[in-house]
Design an enzyme around this catalytic site. Structure first.
Site, PDB file in Angstrom:
ATOM      1  N   TYR A 334      -0.520   3.382   3.817  1.00 26.19           N
ATOM      2  CA  TYR A 334      -0.123   2.126   4.468  1.00 26.19           C
ATOM      3  C   TYR A 334       1.337   1.841   4.157  1.00 26.19           C
ATOM      4  O   TYR A 334       1.754   1.849   3.006  1.00 26.19           O
ATOM      5  CB  TYR A 334      -1.024   1.005   3.942  1.00 26.19           C
ATOM      6  CG  TYR A 334      -0.902  -0.332   4.644  1.00 26.19           C
ATOM      7  CD1 TYR A 334      -0.058  -0.536   5.726  1.00 26.19           C
ATOM      8  CD2 TYR A 334      -1.668  -1.407   4.217  1.00 26.19           C
ATOM      9  CE1 TYR A 334       0.023  -1.764   6.356  1.00 26.19           C
ATOM     10  CE2 TYR A 334      -1.597  -2.654   4.841  1.00 26.19           C
ATOM     11  CZ  TYR A 334      -0.753  -2.818   5.907  1.00 26.19           C
ATOM     12  OH  TYR A 334      -0.671  -4.041   6.520  1.00 26.19           O
ATOM     13  N   CYS A 335       2.127   1.576   5.221  1.00 24.25           N
ATOM     14  CA  CYS A 335       3.535   1.200   5.070  1.00 24.25           C
ATOM     15  C   CYS A 335       4.280   2.295   4.289  1.00 24.25           C
ATOM     16  O   CYS A 335       4.206   3.463   4.626  1.00 24.25           O
ATOM     17  CB  CYS A 335       3.642  -0.174   4.415  1.00 24.25           C
ATOM     18  SG  CYS A 335       5.309  -0.863   4.380  1.00 24.25           S
ATOM     19  N   VAL A 336       5.001   1.917   3.222  1.00 28.16           N
ATOM     20  CA  VAL A 336       5.729   2.923   2.456  1.00 28.16           C
ATOM     21  C   VAL A 336       4.761   3.862   1.744  1.00 28.16           C
ATOM     22  O   VAL A 336       5.113   4.995   1.414  1.00 28.16           O
ATOM     23  CB  VAL A 336       6.698   2.246   1.472  1.00 28.16           C
ATOM     24  CG1 VAL A 336       5.956   1.528   0.367  1.00 28.16           C
ATOM     25  CG2 VAL A 336       7.660   3.249   0.860  1.00 28.16           C
TER      26      VAL A 336
END
Length: 599
Positions: A334-336
């Site tokens: 998720y995300c970074v």
């Protein structure tokens, strides 16, 4: 024009009470000022001016573009002056009792001007339109400065947006009809309460304003957030690994490893039970392992991006093999955390390590060409200034990143709370997602520097120039199936950026677009029947509108679609496994202790 607002019908203005509250407000204002000044006098806060210098430099380049051509500058000013004259003419007609079409109107979705008096009261309507005219002129000032390089123009657009959001008439007592009515009705008690809250929030921020966005007293991690049952079965310097307890007799044989972002805490995926992605997965027969990153201090200053790869996903894969007895897993980033997962997969591909059978990315970027407004903070000068700042502490303070994220949506995450808290004097409502948003984490200096330089500044991952452990990575060697989710209104990982990133993987990619933004588009339980998602053809570029035009729209959550995709790759079942699998002794109950460390 009539008076800006009438006193409240609830009763006449009490001059004595009004004066007392103003005196109280001034007293609390002194406390707020003292809380702001004290850490600066003691040398605990410095280096605040790097961002300001960049703002001045960037806007100076915009001004230079217009001023170096006198004719161009005159035309610009003439356009603004003509709009103001048109506004004055319509105001005069309204005062004469004539119908007059507004010169400028806000977006219907702009909640700042929802109060009826913004339209019915000529004074406030005039202020509103004058502001909107100025906004249009300022946007024109930046967008039509054709001589600027793209990054400077993007930065100028961002900085101008912050300025025009800050000077909106809705942000001041005397120019906001709702605030003025509230002040008169309460004899300024709202301002006294608000100034007291301001002093508290500056004190809580250690000399910087830490805006309260929710009633934090209503939430506690492990009590009513992150409550899905499980055990911490492993920990190292950087993470704890949680295995959640099964709720079904049979589970998919292949476990699920979730790699959340380290810039926030994992429980965004395990909020209240009815919103929990983790609980939904467990209830649908998945064996879920979750990485819970440490909130690092100065002792971890030298932890590199490579350390996060080795002590994060790679260490988790070793533990999962022992706990679940499976050599292959499905992985989610998720995300970074997705960027980290992609780097890990490229690193594994070079070593022919095939322990990850499929990869899912939630709002994650692997190419940063169109990475949005976060690029504003990632040029060479600002990164160097940030590195100097981090060298003093060994980490990036959590408030730095939190402020950057809030600025991306300042009209949603800053100014409504300034008005509600400090002008209305009201405590914000209890909202679990905003409690999580405020529960931010620090970042080790070495890791954060690597991430900013290799991703935002140099875009090395998609260009095949990022090196981990001495090996240069190539995403084309990642040939496993990928489910790549973007969210349509994402300000952190723009959908266009995620779409473009799809083409860099070497295997089959299913691109899915969810409605809403970076959080709500991901955390969207099927039971809520909110938003929608789109599925379509294989992505080939960065033209999101073109892809959507040919895509199929589906109502509700994408979660069931993702689970079907997962099962299509392997439907094999196994008996449910308890945390640790009888081979690893649990360390503590979920959600563990790492996630509870606050600044």
């Amino acid at each position: 024009m009539r008076a800006p607002s009438e006193p409240s019908k609830d009763g006449p203005l009490n001059i004595e009470e009004f004066a007392k509250n103003l005196a109280h407000m001034i007293e609390e204002g002194g406390k707020a000022m003292a809380a702001y000044i004290k850490p600066r006098e003691e040398g605990r806060i410095d280096g605040e001016y790097a961002e300001f210098i960049d703002v001045v430099k960037t806007l100076g380049q915009v001004a230079e573009y217009w001023l170096k051509d006198p004719q161009r500058a005159v035309e610009l000013q003439f356009g603004l002056g003509r709009s103001y004259l048109d506004l004055w003419a319509t105001a005069v007609r309204r005062m004469a009792g004539e119908e007059a079409r507004p010169v400028a109107q806000p977006d219907p979705r702009d909640r700042r001007f929802a109060d009826p008096e913004w339209s019915t009261n000529q004074f406030f309507d005039f202020l509103k339109q004058a502001y909107l005219i100025t906004v249009n002129w300022a946007n024109h000032l930046v967008k039509d400065a054709n001589g600027l390089d793209p990054l400077t123009q993007q930065k100028a657009d961002f900085y101008v947006r912050q300025i025009i959001n800050a000077i909106a008439p809705s942000n001041f007592v005397l120019t906001n009809p709702e605030l003025l009515r509230e002040t008169l009705a309460s004899n300024a008690a709202n301002l006294a309460r608000g100034m007291h809250m301001l002093a508290e929030d500056i004190e809580a921020g250690g000399g910087n304003l830490k805006i309260r966005q929710t009633d934090s007293s209503r939430f506690e991690v492990g009590r009513n957030l992150a409550t899905t049952p499980g055990k911490v079965i492993f920990q190292n310097d950087l993470m704890q690994l949680i295995q959640y307890a099964p709720t079904t007799e049979k589970v998919l044989k292949r476990p699920l490893l979730i790699v959340p972002p380290w810039i926030n805490k994992f429980y965004v995926l395990d909020l209240s039970p009815e919103k929990s992605f983790v609980k939904w997965c467990v209830d649908h027969g998945l064996t879920v392992f979750m990485i819970s990153w440490v909130n690092p201090d100065a002792q971890l200053a030298k932890k590199r991006f490579e350390d996060y790869v080795r002590e994060g996903p790679l260490a988790a894969l070793d533990v999962i093999k022992k706990a679940a007895g499976e050599s292959k897993v499905n992985a989610v980033g998720y995300c970074v955390g997705g960027t980290l997962l992609a780097v890990t997969l490229a690193h594994m591909a070079l070593r022919r390590d095939q322990r990850v059978a499929s990869a899912t990315f939630f709002a994650s970027q692997v190419d940063f060409t169109y990475s949005g407004d976060l690029k504003v903070f990632a040029d060479e000068e600002q990164i160097a200034a940030l590195e100097r700042h981090m060298s003093e502490f060994g980490y990036l303070k959590s408030s730095k990143m939190a402020n950057s994220f809030n600025l991306l949506r300042s009209n949603d995450l800053i100014w409504p709370y300034v008005i509600n808290n400090y002008f209305k004097g009201q405590e914000p409502m209890a909202f679990d997602l905003l409690y999580w948003n405020a529960d931010s984490t620090r970042m080790p200096a070495a890791n954060h520097s690597f991430y900013l330089r290799n991703c935002y500044l140099e875009n090395n991952l998609s260009r095949g120039k990022m090196a981990i452990g001495g090996d240069t990575l190539d995403l084309k060697k990642v040939t496993l199936p990928v489910y790549n989710l973007a969210t349509r209104e994402d300000h952190i990982a723009p959908a266009r950026s995620v779409l473009l990133g799809s083409k860099f993987f070497g295997g089959p990619v299913k691109f899915v677009l969810a409605g809403s933004g970076h959080i709500a588009g991901v955390v969207n339980p099927p039971e809520n029947q909110k938003y929608q998602y789109w599925t379509g053809s294989k992505p080939t570029g960065a033209d999101l509108d073109k892809w959507v035009a040919k895509a199929a729209e589906h109502p509700g959550s994408w979660w069931p679609d993702w689970l079907d995709w997962l099962k299509r790759h392997d439907r094999a079942l196994a008996k449910a496994r308890p945390p640790g699998g009888g081979k690893l002794k649990p360390i503590e109950d979920a959600p563990g202790s790492y996630v509870k460390v606050r600044d």
